[in-house]
Design an enzyme around this catalytic site. Sequence first.
Site, short mmCIF file in Angstrom:
data_model
loop_
_atom_site.label_atom_id
_atom_site.label_comp_id
_atom_site.label_asym_id
_atom_site.label_seq_id
_atom_site.Cartn_x
_atom_site.Cartn_y
_atom_site.Cartn_z
N HIS A 87 63.72 148.15 10.42
CA HIS A 87 64.68 147.04 10.35
C HIS A 87 64.24 146.08 9.25
O HIS A 87 63.05 145.86 9.05
CB HIS A 87 64.77 146.32 11.70
CG HIS A 87 65.92 145.38 11.77
ND1 HIS A 87 65.87 144.13 11.18
CD2 HIS A 87 67.15 145.51 12.30
CE1 HIS A 87 67.05 143.54 11.38
NE2 HIS A 87 67.84 144.34 12.05
N GLU B 6 72.28 148.43 6.84
CA GLU B 6 72.39 147.01 7.16
C GLU B 6 72.07 146.19 5.92
O GLU B 6 70.89 145.95 5.61
CB GLU B 6 71.39 146.64 8.26
CG GLU B 6 71.63 147.35 9.58
CD GLU B 6 71.07 146.55 10.75
OE1 GLU B 6 71.86 146.25 11.65
OE2 GLU B 6 69.89 146.20 10.75
N ASN C 138 71.06 145.48 19.10
CA ASN C 138 69.66 145.11 18.82
C ASN C 138 69.49 143.66 19.26
O ASN C 138 69.99 142.76 18.60
CB ASN C 138 69.40 145.28 17.32
CG ASN C 138 68.02 144.76 16.91
OD1 ASN C 138 67.19 144.45 17.77
ND2 ASN C 138 67.79 144.66 15.61
N SER D 211 76.60 141.39 10.96
CA SER D 211 77.74 140.53 11.33
C SER D 211 78.94 141.30 11.87
O SER D 211 80.08 140.92 11.62
CB SER D 211 78.14 139.63 10.14
OG SER D 211 77.09 138.74 9.84
N GLU E 237 64.12 143.01 9.16
CA GLU E 237 63.27 141.90 9.62
C GLU E 237 61.82 142.35 9.74
O GLU E 237 60.89 141.56 9.50
CB GLU E 237 63.81 141.35 10.95
CG GLU E 237 65.08 140.54 10.70
CD GLU E 237 66.07 140.52 11.85
OE1 GLU E 237 65.71 140.89 12.98
OE2 GLU E 237 67.24 140.14 11.60
P1 13P Z 1 73.86 140.55 13.34
O1 13P Z 1 74.88 141.44 14.03
O2 13P Z 1 73.43 139.41 14.19
O3 13P Z 1 74.29 140.20 11.98
O4 13P Z 1 72.52 141.45 13.19
C1 13P Z 1 72.62 142.74 12.69
C2 13P Z 1 71.31 143.41 12.88
O5 13P Z 1 70.32 143.05 12.26
C3 13P Z 1 71.25 144.52 13.84
O6 13P Z 1 70.06 145.23 13.73
#
Ligand code: 13P
Length: 242
Positions: free
Chosen positions: A95, A163, A8, A201, A97
């Site tokens: 997601h 996540e 992503n 991560s 975010e």
């Molecule tokens: P990181 O791998 O940067 O922690 O992000 C994970 C993520 O939000 C993938 O959708």
Amino acid sequence: MKSLIAGNWKMNGLSAAAGEVQALINKFSGATPEDRDILICPPATLVASFAASYSDEGVMIGGQDCHTNEAGAHTGDISAAMLADAGAAFVIVGHSERRADHGEGDALVKAKAEAALAAGLTPIICVGETKEEREAGKALDVVGSQLDGSLPQTQDEIVIAYEPVWAIGTGLTPTIADIAEVHDFIRGKTRDDIRILYGGSVKPGNAQEILAVKNVNGALVGGASLKAEDFYGIISAAPANV
Ligand code: 13P
């Protein structure tokens, strides 16, 4: 099932970033492994060009979000049909975010997943608890209720991504036991043939351990998917069959 390693890219990547995808393919000496699925979800501006260049090279392309409608007066939005038309095969929905930045709730995420399926895309439906929720012992409750509210009616062709919000972009990851607990819990609520990805991560250094956990069928990778070297390391650590 083949494992699915999905990148992503979030709001990262200008046209020159195509070089990273090509570099990734080059690392496999031109032949990406057929025993696992590789997906990159670049910003919407790059979906069509990446799909045209790389879909036949063993790197599938996906969107990061879609609208619930096929078309209409929704300035700035993109429909699942448009992503499919541009050559995408997957789309991320829900997601954390988008849940946080755009106030998206489970009902909207479910409608987006259904729109994706109607357009022939595989939705990657994201769930995960915040730090406060985990510390309060509510991780499974939160994930359970997000799944109840976000999964589409038809679940033939979906992917679920766990996540934990507090693990995204922080370098922190849950313990292996905690990842196993949540993935087993999700498996108990879904069919055996639905892939459940872990995200948060994931790096070349921890990928092997995480991807070996039962009911972890791949990874959704943010930061480490932007660099060919790191993404290659994660793909290489993935077991072929999960
Ligand atoms: P990181 O791998 O940067 O922690 O992000 C994970 C993520 O939000 C993938 O959708």
